[in-house]
Design a protein around this motif. Structure first.
Motif, PDB file in Angstrom:
ATOM      1  N   UNK A 275      33.768  26.577  32.395  1.00  0.00           N
ATOM      2  CA  UNK A 275      33.099  26.668  33.698  1.00  0.00           C
ATOM      3  C   UNK A 275      32.392  25.361  34.065  1.00  0.00           C
ATOM      4  N   UNK A 276      32.369  24.411  33.123  1.00  0.00           N
ATOM      5  CA  UNK A 276      31.688  23.127  33.315  1.00  0.00           C
ATOM      6  C   UNK A 276      30.234  23.322  33.740  1.00  0.00           C
ATOM      7  N   UNK A 277      29.562  24.244  33.086  1.00  0.00           N
ATOM      8  CA  UNK A 277      28.155  24.508  33.397  1.00  0.00           C
ATOM      9  C   UNK A 277      27.307  23.287  33.043  1.00  0.00           C
ATOM     10  N   UNK A 278      26.311  23.007  33.857  1.00  0.00           N
ATOM     11  CA  UNK A 278      25.398  21.887  33.630  1.00  0.00           C
ATOM     12  C   UNK A 278      24.359  22.332  32.596  1.00  0.00           C
ATOM     13  N   UNK A 279      24.526  21.885  31.351  1.00  0.00           N
ATOM     14  CA  UNK A 279      23.661  22.353  30.277  1.00  0.00           C
ATOM     15  C   UNK A 279      22.207  21.969  30.499  1.00  0.00           C
ATOM     16  N   UNK A 280      21.959  20.770  30.990  1.00  0.00           N
ATOM     17  CA  UNK A 280      20.579  20.362  31.214  1.00  0.00           C
ATOM     18  C   UNK A 280      19.919  21.221  32.279  1.00  0.00           C
ATOM     19  N   UNK A 281      20.666  21.556  33.319  1.00  0.00           N
ATOM     20  CA  UNK A 281      20.104  22.416  34.351  1.00  0.00           C
ATOM     21  C   UNK A 281      19.838  23.813  33.804  1.00  0.00           C
ATOM     22  N   UNK A 282      20.732  24.310  32.967  1.00  0.00           N
ATOM     23  CA  UNK A 282      20.510  25.618  32.348  1.00  0.00           C
ATOM     24  C   UNK A 282      19.225  25.613  31.524  1.00  0.00           C
ATOM     25  N   UNK A 283      19.010  24.529  30.789  1.00  0.00           N
ATOM     26  CA  UNK A 283      17.780  24.423  29.997  1.00  0.00           C
ATOM     27  C   UNK A 283      16.555  24.346  30.890  1.00  0.00           C
ATOM     28  N   UNK A 284      16.642  23.547  31.958  1.00  0.00           N
ATOM     29  CA  UNK A 284      15.492  23.358  32.840  1.00  0.00           C
ATOM     30  C   UNK A 284      15.090  24.645  33.551  1.00  0.00           C
ATOM     31  N   UNK A 285      16.067  25.476  33.871  1.00  0.00           N
ATOM     32  CA  UNK A 285      15.794  26.682  34.657  1.00  0.00           C
ATOM     33  C   UNK A 285      15.654  27.950  33.825  1.00  0.00           C
ATOM     34  N   UNK A 286      15.853  27.843  32.541  1.00  0.00           N
ATOM     35  CA  UNK A 286      15.938  29.060  31.723  1.00  0.00           C
ATOM     36  C   UNK A 286      14.580  29.526  31.210  1.00  0.00           C
ATOM     37  N   UNK A 287      14.551  30.783  30.815  1.00  0.00           N
ATOM     38  CA  UNK A 287      13.396  31.364  30.138  1.00  0.00           C
ATOM     39  C   UNK A 287      13.445  30.949  28.671  1.00  0.00           C
ATOM     40  N   UNK A 288      12.335  31.109  27.937  1.00  0.00           N
ATOM     41  CA  UNK A 288      12.345  30.743  26.515  1.00  0.00           C
ATOM     42  C   UNK A 288      13.444  31.443  25.722  1.00  0.00           C
ATOM     43  N   UNK A 289      13.688  32.719  26.027  1.00  0.00           N
ATOM     44  CA  UNK A 289      14.689  33.438  25.238  1.00  0.00           C
ATOM     45  C   UNK A 289      16.091  32.908  25.501  1.00  0.00           C
ATOM     46  N   UNK A 290      16.391  32.526  26.749  1.00  0.00           N
ATOM     47  CA  UNK A 290      17.718  31.988  27.011  1.00  0.00           C
ATOM     48  C   UNK A 290      17.868  30.601  26.392  1.00  0.00           C
ATOM     49  N   UNK A 291      16.795  29.806  26.417  1.00  0.00           N
ATOM     50  CA  UNK A 291      16.860  28.500  25.764  1.00  0.00           C
ATOM     51  C   UNK A 291      17.168  28.663  24.282  1.00  0.00           C
ATOM     52  N   UNK A 292      16.531  29.659  23.660  1.00  0.00           N
ATOM     53  CA  UNK A 292      16.777  29.904  22.242  1.00  0.00           C
ATOM     54  C   UNK A 292      18.224  30.320  22.007  1.00  0.00           C
ATOM     55  N   UNK A 293      18.740  31.189  22.873  1.00  0.00           N
ATOM     56  CA  UNK A 293      20.127  31.616  22.748  1.00  0.00           C
ATOM     57  C   UNK A 293      21.081  30.441  22.949  1.00  0.00           C
ATOM     58  N   UNK A 294      20.771  29.591  23.935  1.00  0.00           N
ATOM     59  CA  UNK A 294      21.627  28.437  24.200  1.00  0.00           C
ATOM     60  C   UNK A 294      21.592  27.451  23.030  1.00  0.00           C
ATOM     61  N   UNK A 295      20.433  27.304  22.417  1.00  0.00           N
ATOM     62  CA  UNK A 295      20.330  26.448  21.240  1.00  0.00           C
ATOM     63  C   UNK A 295      21.198  26.967  20.100  1.00  0.00           C
ATOM     64  N   UNK A 296      21.219  28.286  19.917  1.00  0.00           N
ATOM     65  CA  UNK A 296      22.039  28.866  18.854  1.00  0.00           C
ATOM     66  C   UNK A 296      23.520  28.662  19.132  1.00  0.00           C
TER      67      UNK A 296
END
Length: 385
Positions: A275-296
Protein backbone atom coordinates in the motif's frame (compact mmCIF):
# COMPACT_ATOMS: atom_id res chain seq x y z
CA UNK A 1 7.57 49.37 35.02
CA UNK A 2 8.15 45.75 35.99
CA UNK A 3 5.66 43.73 37.99
CA UNK A 4 7.18 42.89 41.43
CA UNK A 5 4.91 39.89 41.85
CA UNK A 6 6.06 38.48 38.51
CA UNK A 7 9.71 39.02 39.48
CA UNK A 8 9.11 37.28 42.82
CA UNK A 9 7.46 34.38 41.01
CA UNK A 10 10.43 34.09 38.65
CA UNK A 11 12.82 34.01 41.60
CA UNK A 12 10.72 31.40 43.39
CA UNK A 13 10.52 29.28 40.23
CA UNK A 14 14.29 29.35 39.91
CA UNK A 15 14.69 28.40 43.57
CA UNK A 16 12.32 25.46 43.15
CA UNK A 17 14.13 24.28 40.05
CA UNK A 18 17.45 24.40 41.88
CA UNK A 19 15.93 22.41 44.75
CA UNK A 20 14.67 19.82 42.27
CA UNK A 21 18.14 19.62 40.71
CA UNK A 22 19.65 19.04 44.17
CA UNK A 23 17.07 16.33 44.88
CA UNK A 24 17.85 14.65 41.56
CA UNK A 25 21.54 14.66 42.46
CA UNK A 26 20.71 13.06 45.80
CA UNK A 27 18.74 10.39 43.94
CA UNK A 28 21.77 9.71 41.74
CA UNK A 29 23.93 9.22 44.82
CA UNK A 30 21.38 6.80 46.27
CA UNK A 31 21.22 4.87 43.01
CA UNK A 32 25.02 4.67 42.96
CA UNK A 33 24.94 3.28 46.50
CA UNK A 34 22.32 0.74 45.48
CA UNK A 35 24.47 -0.25 42.51
CA UNK A 36 27.41 -0.94 44.83
CA UNK A 37 25.23 -3.03 47.13
CA UNK A 38 23.83 -4.99 44.16
CA UNK A 39 27.37 -5.75 43.02
CA UNK A 40 28.20 -7.12 46.47
CA UNK A 41 25.03 -9.21 46.39
CA UNK A 42 26.16 -10.69 43.07
CA UNK A 43 29.51 -11.71 44.55
CA UNK A 44 27.84 -13.41 47.52
CA UNK A 45 25.28 -15.15 45.29
CA UNK A 46 28.04 -16.59 43.13
CA UNK A 47 29.96 -17.82 46.18
CA UNK A 48 26.80 -19.55 47.43
CA UNK A 49 25.86 -20.90 43.99
CA UNK A 50 22.50 -19.14 44.16
CA UNK A 51 20.52 -18.09 41.08
CA UNK A 52 20.85 -14.58 39.74
CA UNK A 53 17.07 -14.06 39.66
CA UNK A 54 14.83 -15.11 42.54
CA UNK A 55 11.20 -14.28 41.62
CA UNK A 56 9.89 -14.56 45.18
CA UNK A 57 12.44 -12.05 46.48
CA UNK A 58 11.67 -9.55 43.73
CA UNK A 59 7.91 -9.92 44.26
CA UNK A 60 8.23 -9.29 48.00
CA UNK A 61 10.52 -6.31 47.44
CA UNK A 62 8.16 -4.63 44.96
CA UNK A 63 5.10 -5.29 47.14
CA UNK A 64 6.83 -3.76 50.18
CA UNK A 65 7.91 -0.66 48.26
CA UNK A 66 4.41 -0.23 46.82
CA UNK A 67 2.98 -0.27 50.36
CA UNK A 68 5.55 2.28 51.49
CA UNK A 69 4.74 4.48 48.50
CA UNK A 70 1.04 4.51 49.37
CA UNK A 71 1.88 5.39 52.98
CA UNK A 72 3.80 8.53 51.96
CA UNK A 73 1.40 9.61 49.23
CA UNK A 74 3.37 8.44 46.17
CA UNK A 75 2.03 6.45 43.24
CA UNK A 76 2.78 2.73 43.78
CA UNK A 77 2.88 2.25 40.01
CA UNK A 78 5.51 4.98 39.67
CA UNK A 79 7.71 3.41 42.33
CA UNK A 80 7.34 -0.05 40.80
CA UNK A 81 8.24 1.25 37.33
CA UNK A 82 11.36 2.97 38.69
CA UNK A 83 12.44 -0.04 40.72
CA UNK A 84 11.91 -2.51 37.87
CA UNK A 85 14.24 -0.43 35.70
CA UNK A 86 16.82 -0.22 38.49
CA UNK A 87 16.56 -3.95 39.20
CA UNK A 88 17.04 -4.78 35.53
CA UNK A 89 20.28 -2.79 35.58
CA UNK A 90 21.31 -4.68 38.72
CA UNK A 91 20.86 -8.05 37.02
CA UNK A 92 23.02 -6.92 34.11
CA UNK A 93 25.68 -5.78 36.54
CA UNK A 94 25.56 -9.05 38.50
CA UNK A 95 26.04 -11.03 35.26
CA UNK A 96 29.75 -11.18 35.98
CA UNK A 97 31.94 -14.24 35.58
CA UNK A 98 30.36 -17.05 37.62
CA UNK A 99 33.10 -19.66 37.59
CA UNK A 100 31.63 -23.05 38.47
CA UNK A 101 32.10 -25.25 35.38
CA UNK A 102 35.88 -25.57 35.48
CA UNK A 103 35.65 -29.35 35.20
CA UNK A 104 33.35 -29.33 32.13
CA UNK A 105 34.21 -29.60 28.44
CA UNK A 106 31.49 -28.27 26.18
CA UNK A 107 31.07 -28.38 22.42
CA UNK A 108 28.69 -25.85 20.85
CA UNK A 109 27.75 -26.92 17.33
CA UNK A 110 27.06 -23.64 15.56
CA UNK A 111 29.00 -21.72 18.19
CA UNK A 112 30.01 -19.06 15.69
CA UNK A 113 26.38 -18.14 15.12
CA UNK A 114 24.57 -15.46 17.10
CA UNK A 115 22.63 -17.64 19.57
CA UNK A 116 25.33 -20.30 19.76
CA UNK A 117 27.87 -17.57 20.40
CA UNK A 118 25.82 -16.30 23.33
CA UNK A 119 26.06 -19.69 25.02
CA UNK A 120 29.75 -20.04 24.13
CA UNK A 121 30.39 -16.76 25.94
CA UNK A 122 28.37 -17.74 29.01
CA UNK A 123 29.97 -21.19 29.31
CA UNK A 124 33.46 -19.74 28.98
CA UNK A 125 32.68 -17.13 31.64
CA UNK A 126 31.67 -20.04 33.88
CA UNK A 127 35.12 -21.58 33.46
CA UNK A 128 34.29 -24.41 31.05
CA UNK A 129 36.53 -25.50 28.21
CA UNK A 130 34.43 -24.64 25.16
CA UNK A 131 34.93 -25.72 21.55
CA UNK A 132 33.00 -24.21 18.65
CA UNK A 133 32.14 -26.74 15.95
CA UNK A 134 30.93 -25.30 12.66
CA UNK A 135 30.73 -26.40 9.05
CA UNK A 136 34.20 -25.19 8.15
CA UNK A 137 35.93 -27.15 10.94
CA UNK A 138 33.83 -30.34 11.03
CA UNK A 139 37.00 -32.43 10.73
CA UNK A 140 37.55 -31.57 14.41
CA UNK A 141 34.20 -33.06 15.44
CA UNK A 142 35.54 -36.36 16.71
CA UNK A 143 38.43 -34.88 18.68
CA UNK A 144 36.21 -32.20 20.20
CA UNK A 145 33.39 -34.57 21.15
CA UNK A 146 35.37 -37.52 22.52
CA UNK A 147 35.85 -35.82 25.90
CA UNK A 148 32.71 -33.65 25.91
CA UNK A 149 30.42 -33.35 28.91
CA UNK A 150 27.87 -31.46 26.81
CA UNK A 151 27.26 -31.12 23.09
CA UNK A 152 24.84 -28.28 22.41
CA UNK A 153 23.40 -28.04 18.89
CA UNK A 154 22.61 -24.49 17.77
CA UNK A 155 22.12 -24.56 14.00
CA UNK A 156 19.29 -23.54 11.63
CA UNK A 157 16.09 -25.57 12.00
CA UNK A 158 16.31 -26.96 8.49
CA UNK A 159 19.70 -28.58 9.16
CA UNK A 160 19.30 -29.58 12.82
CA UNK A 161 18.34 -33.22 12.31
CA UNK A 162 21.05 -33.79 9.69
CA UNK A 163 23.70 -32.22 11.95
CA UNK A 164 22.63 -34.40 14.88
CA UNK A 165 22.80 -37.57 12.77
CA UNK A 166 26.31 -36.64 11.58
CA UNK A 167 27.74 -36.16 15.07
CA UNK A 168 30.40 -38.68 16.11
CA UNK A 169 29.72 -41.16 18.87
CA UNK A 170 29.53 -39.32 22.19
CA UNK A 171 30.74 -40.42 25.62
CA UNK A 172 28.04 -42.20 27.63
CA UNK A 173 27.95 -39.46 30.26
CA UNK A 174 27.79 -36.63 27.70
CA UNK A 175 24.61 -34.55 27.48
CA UNK A 176 23.25 -34.05 23.97
CA UNK A 177 21.02 -30.96 23.81
CA UNK A 178 19.66 -28.54 21.23
CA UNK A 179 18.26 -25.00 21.27
CA UNK A 180 15.93 -25.34 18.28
CA UNK A 181 12.47 -23.73 18.28
CA UNK A 182 10.98 -27.03 17.06
CA UNK A 183 11.20 -29.89 19.51
CA UNK A 184 9.59 -33.17 18.44
CA UNK A 185 11.81 -34.10 15.47
CA UNK A 186 15.14 -32.80 16.90
CA UNK A 187 14.48 -34.49 20.25
CA UNK A 188 13.73 -37.80 18.56
CA UNK A 189 16.83 -37.42 16.38
CA UNK A 190 18.98 -36.90 19.50
CA UNK A 191 17.40 -39.91 21.24
CA UNK A 192 18.10 -42.05 18.18
CA UNK A 193 21.70 -40.90 17.89
CA UNK A 194 22.86 -40.93 21.52
CA UNK A 195 22.21 -43.48 24.28
CA UNK A 196 23.18 -41.09 27.06
CA UNK A 197 21.41 -38.08 28.59
CA UNK A 198 19.33 -36.05 26.12
CA UNK A 199 17.34 -32.84 26.63
CA UNK A 200 15.65 -30.37 24.31
CA UNK A 201 15.89 -26.65 25.07
CA UNK A 202 14.14 -23.68 23.47
CA UNK A 203 15.39 -20.26 24.59
CA UNK A 204 12.45 -17.87 24.19
CA UNK A 205 14.73 -14.92 23.49
CA UNK A 206 17.16 -13.69 20.90
CA UNK A 207 20.94 -13.43 21.05
CA UNK A 208 20.76 -9.69 21.78
CA UNK A 209 19.86 -10.14 25.46
CA UNK A 210 22.32 -8.59 27.91
CA UNK A 211 21.55 -11.11 30.65
CA UNK A 212 19.67 -14.39 31.00
CA UNK A 213 17.95 -13.09 34.15
CA UNK A 214 14.15 -13.50 33.77
CA UNK A 215 14.56 -15.04 30.31
CA UNK A 216 12.41 -18.11 29.64
CA UNK A 217 13.92 -21.39 28.47
CA UNK A 218 11.53 -24.23 27.65
CA UNK A 219 12.80 -27.67 28.66
CA UNK A 220 11.56 -30.84 26.94
CA UNK A 221 12.72 -33.96 28.72
CA UNK A 222 14.46 -36.65 26.75
CA UNK A 223 16.45 -39.20 28.75
CA UNK A 224 18.27 -39.45 32.10
CA UNK A 225 17.21 -36.12 33.63
CA UNK A 226 19.38 -36.74 36.68
CA UNK A 227 22.44 -36.62 34.44
CA UNK A 228 21.58 -33.34 32.71
CA UNK A 229 20.45 -31.62 35.91
CA UNK A 230 23.78 -29.80 36.20
CA UNK A 231 23.03 -28.06 32.89
CA UNK A 232 19.59 -26.95 34.10
CA UNK A 233 21.12 -25.81 37.39
CA UNK A 234 23.58 -23.66 35.46
CA UNK A 235 20.81 -22.06 33.41
CA UNK A 236 18.88 -21.31 36.61
CA UNK A 237 22.03 -19.97 38.23
CA UNK A 238 22.32 -17.50 35.37
CA UNK A 239 18.79 -16.31 36.16
CA UNK A 240 16.85 -18.12 33.43
CA UNK A 241 13.33 -19.31 34.18
CA UNK A 242 12.80 -22.94 33.16
CA UNK A 243 9.46 -24.29 32.00
CA UNK A 244 9.25 -28.05 31.52
CA UNK A 245 6.80 -29.57 29.07
CA UNK A 246 6.61 -32.34 26.47
CA UNK A 247 7.90 -31.90 22.95
CA UNK A 248 4.38 -32.39 21.58
CA UNK A 249 2.85 -29.77 23.88
CA UNK A 250 5.69 -27.39 23.07
CA UNK A 251 5.20 -27.64 19.32
CA UNK A 252 1.43 -27.26 19.62
CA UNK A 253 1.87 -24.06 21.66
CA UNK A 254 4.46 -22.70 19.25
CA UNK A 255 1.83 -22.90 16.52
CA UNK A 256 0.18 -19.92 18.21
CA UNK A 257 3.16 -18.28 19.93
CA UNK A 258 5.47 -18.28 16.92
CA UNK A 259 3.99 -19.55 13.66
CA UNK A 260 0.69 -17.67 13.74
CA UNK A 261 2.22 -14.52 15.19
CA UNK A 262 5.19 -14.40 12.82
CA UNK A 263 3.08 -15.04 9.73
CA UNK A 264 0.45 -12.49 10.78
CA UNK A 265 3.17 -9.92 11.43
CA UNK A 266 4.83 -10.66 8.09
CA UNK A 267 1.56 -10.29 6.18
CA UNK A 268 0.74 -7.03 7.94
CA UNK A 269 4.16 -5.63 7.06
CA UNK A 270 3.88 -6.88 3.48
CA UNK A 271 0.48 -5.20 3.14
CA UNK A 272 1.86 -1.88 4.42
CA UNK A 273 4.64 -2.14 1.83
CA UNK A 274 2.21 -2.94 -1.00
CA UNK A 275 0.00 0.00 0.00
CA UNK A 276 3.12 2.22 0.20
CA UNK A 277 1.96 3.57 3.55
CA UNK A 278 3.98 6.51 4.89
CA UNK A 279 5.55 4.97 8.00
CA UNK A 280 6.64 8.27 9.50
CA UNK A 281 3.16 9.68 9.14
CA UNK A 282 1.70 6.56 10.74
CA UNK A 283 4.05 7.05 13.69
CA UNK A 284 3.29 10.76 13.97
CA UNK A 285 -0.48 10.24 13.97
CA UNK A 286 -0.73 7.03 15.95
CA UNK A 287 -1.68 6.25 19.52
CA UNK A 288 0.93 4.67 21.82
CA UNK A 289 -0.55 1.21 21.32
CA UNK A 290 -0.40 1.43 17.53
CA UNK A 291 3.17 2.72 17.68
CA UNK A 292 4.06 -0.30 19.79
CA UNK A 293 2.35 -2.63 17.33
CA UNK A 294 4.10 -0.95 14.39
CA UNK A 295 7.44 -1.30 16.16
CA UNK A 296 6.84 -5.03 16.60
CA UNK A 297 6.08 -5.32 12.88
CA UNK A 298 9.18 -3.38 11.89
CA UNK A 299 11.27 -5.38 14.34
CA UNK A 300 10.54 -8.55 12.40
CA UNK A 301 12.00 -7.11 9.20
CA UNK A 302 15.21 -6.07 10.95
CA UNK A 303 16.02 -9.74 11.56
CA UNK A 304 16.92 -12.89 9.64
CA UNK A 305 14.40 -13.88 6.95
CA UNK A 306 15.69 -17.48 6.81
CA UNK A 307 15.05 -17.91 10.52
CA UNK A 308 11.40 -16.91 10.30
CA UNK A 309 10.84 -18.91 7.12
CA UNK A 310 12.32 -21.98 8.82
CA UNK A 311 10.13 -21.52 11.92
CA UNK A 312 6.96 -21.33 9.82
CA UNK A 313 7.91 -24.10 7.39
CA UNK A 314 8.96 -26.41 10.23
CA UNK A 315 5.33 -26.53 11.41
CA UNK A 316 3.32 -27.57 8.30
CA UNK A 317 0.76 -29.16 10.62
CA UNK A 318 -0.27 -25.62 11.57
CA UNK A 319 -1.22 -24.55 8.07
CA UNK A 320 -4.74 -25.92 8.57
CA UNK A 321 -5.05 -23.82 11.73
CA UNK A 322 -3.85 -20.77 9.82
CA UNK A 323 -6.51 -21.42 7.19
CA UNK A 324 -9.10 -21.41 9.98
CA UNK A 325 -7.65 -18.09 11.14
CA UNK A 326 -8.18 -16.68 7.64
CA UNK A 327 -11.73 -18.01 7.65
CA UNK A 328 -12.43 -16.26 10.97
CA UNK A 329 -10.96 -13.02 9.59
CA UNK A 330 -13.09 -13.30 6.47
CA UNK A 331 -16.22 -14.03 8.52
CA UNK A 332 -15.66 -10.98 10.74
CA UNK A 333 -14.97 -8.78 7.73
CA UNK A 334 -18.15 -10.02 6.08
CA UNK A 335 -20.15 -9.16 9.19
CA UNK A 336 -18.82 -5.61 9.17
CA UNK A 337 -19.32 -5.17 5.43
CA UNK A 338 -22.99 -5.97 5.99
CA UNK A 339 -23.16 -3.33 8.71
CA UNK A 340 -24.23 -5.98 11.25
CA UNK A 341 -23.09 -4.24 14.42
CA UNK A 342 -25.14 -6.47 16.72
CA UNK A 343 -23.46 -9.63 15.42
CA UNK A 344 -20.02 -8.04 15.86
CA UNK A 345 -20.88 -7.02 19.44
CA UNK A 346 -22.17 -10.53 20.13
CA UNK A 347 -18.91 -12.05 18.87
CA UNK A 348 -16.94 -9.51 20.90
CA UNK A 349 -18.76 -10.60 24.07
CA UNK A 350 -18.12 -14.25 23.27
CA UNK A 351 -14.38 -13.68 22.88
CA UNK A 352 -14.30 -11.45 25.97
CA UNK A 353 -15.81 -14.30 27.99
CA UNK A 354 -13.10 -16.62 26.66
CA UNK A 355 -10.34 -14.26 27.83
CA UNK A 356 -12.04 -13.81 31.21
CA UNK A 357 -9.84 -12.34 33.94
CA UNK A 358 -6.85 -12.30 31.58
CA UNK A 359 -8.37 -9.30 29.79
CA UNK A 360 -8.08 -6.99 32.80
CA UNK A 361 -4.60 -8.27 33.63
CA UNK A 362 -3.46 -7.75 30.02
CA UNK A 363 -4.97 -4.26 30.08
CA UNK A 364 -3.03 -3.30 33.21
CA UNK A 365 0.23 -4.84 32.01
CA UNK A 366 -0.05 -3.20 28.59
CA UNK A 367 -0.63 0.21 30.17
CA UNK A 368 2.86 0.07 31.65
CA UNK A 369 4.34 -0.93 28.31
CA UNK A 370 2.47 1.84 26.55
CA UNK A 371 3.69 4.44 29.03
CA UNK A 372 7.29 3.41 28.35
CA UNK A 373 6.70 3.39 24.59
CA UNK A 374 5.13 6.86 24.78
CA UNK A 375 8.12 8.21 26.74
CA UNK A 376 10.49 6.81 24.11
CA UNK A 377 8.41 8.34 21.33
CA UNK A 378 8.45 11.78 22.95
CA UNK A 379 12.24 11.62 23.30
CA UNK A 380 12.62 10.70 19.63
CA UNK A 381 10.33 13.58 18.67
CA UNK A 382 12.47 16.02 20.63
CA UNK A 383 15.62 14.64 18.99
CA UNK A 384 14.10 15.19 15.53
CA UNK A 385 13.37 18.84 16.16
Amino acid sequence: MSDPSAENSDVRLQQLREAIDETDSALLNLLQRRKQLAAEVGVVKRSLGQPLYVPERETRLLAARRDEARAVGLSPDLIEDVLRRVIRESYQQQQAADVHLQDKTIVVVGGKGALGGLFVERFREAGATVHCLDQDDWEQAESYCQAADLVLVSVPIATTEAVISNLPELPKHCILADVTSVKQQPLQAMLNHHDGPVVGLHPMFGPQVATLAKQLIVVTEGRQPQDYQWLLDTLSRWGAQLYTTTATQHDEAMGFIQVMRHLSTFVYGAHLAEERADLQQLLDLSSPIYRLELMMVGRLFAQNADLYADIILAHPENFAMLRRYLATFDECLGTLEKGDKSKFVEKFAEVSAYFGEFSQKFLEDSQRLLASADDAHQLSQVARR
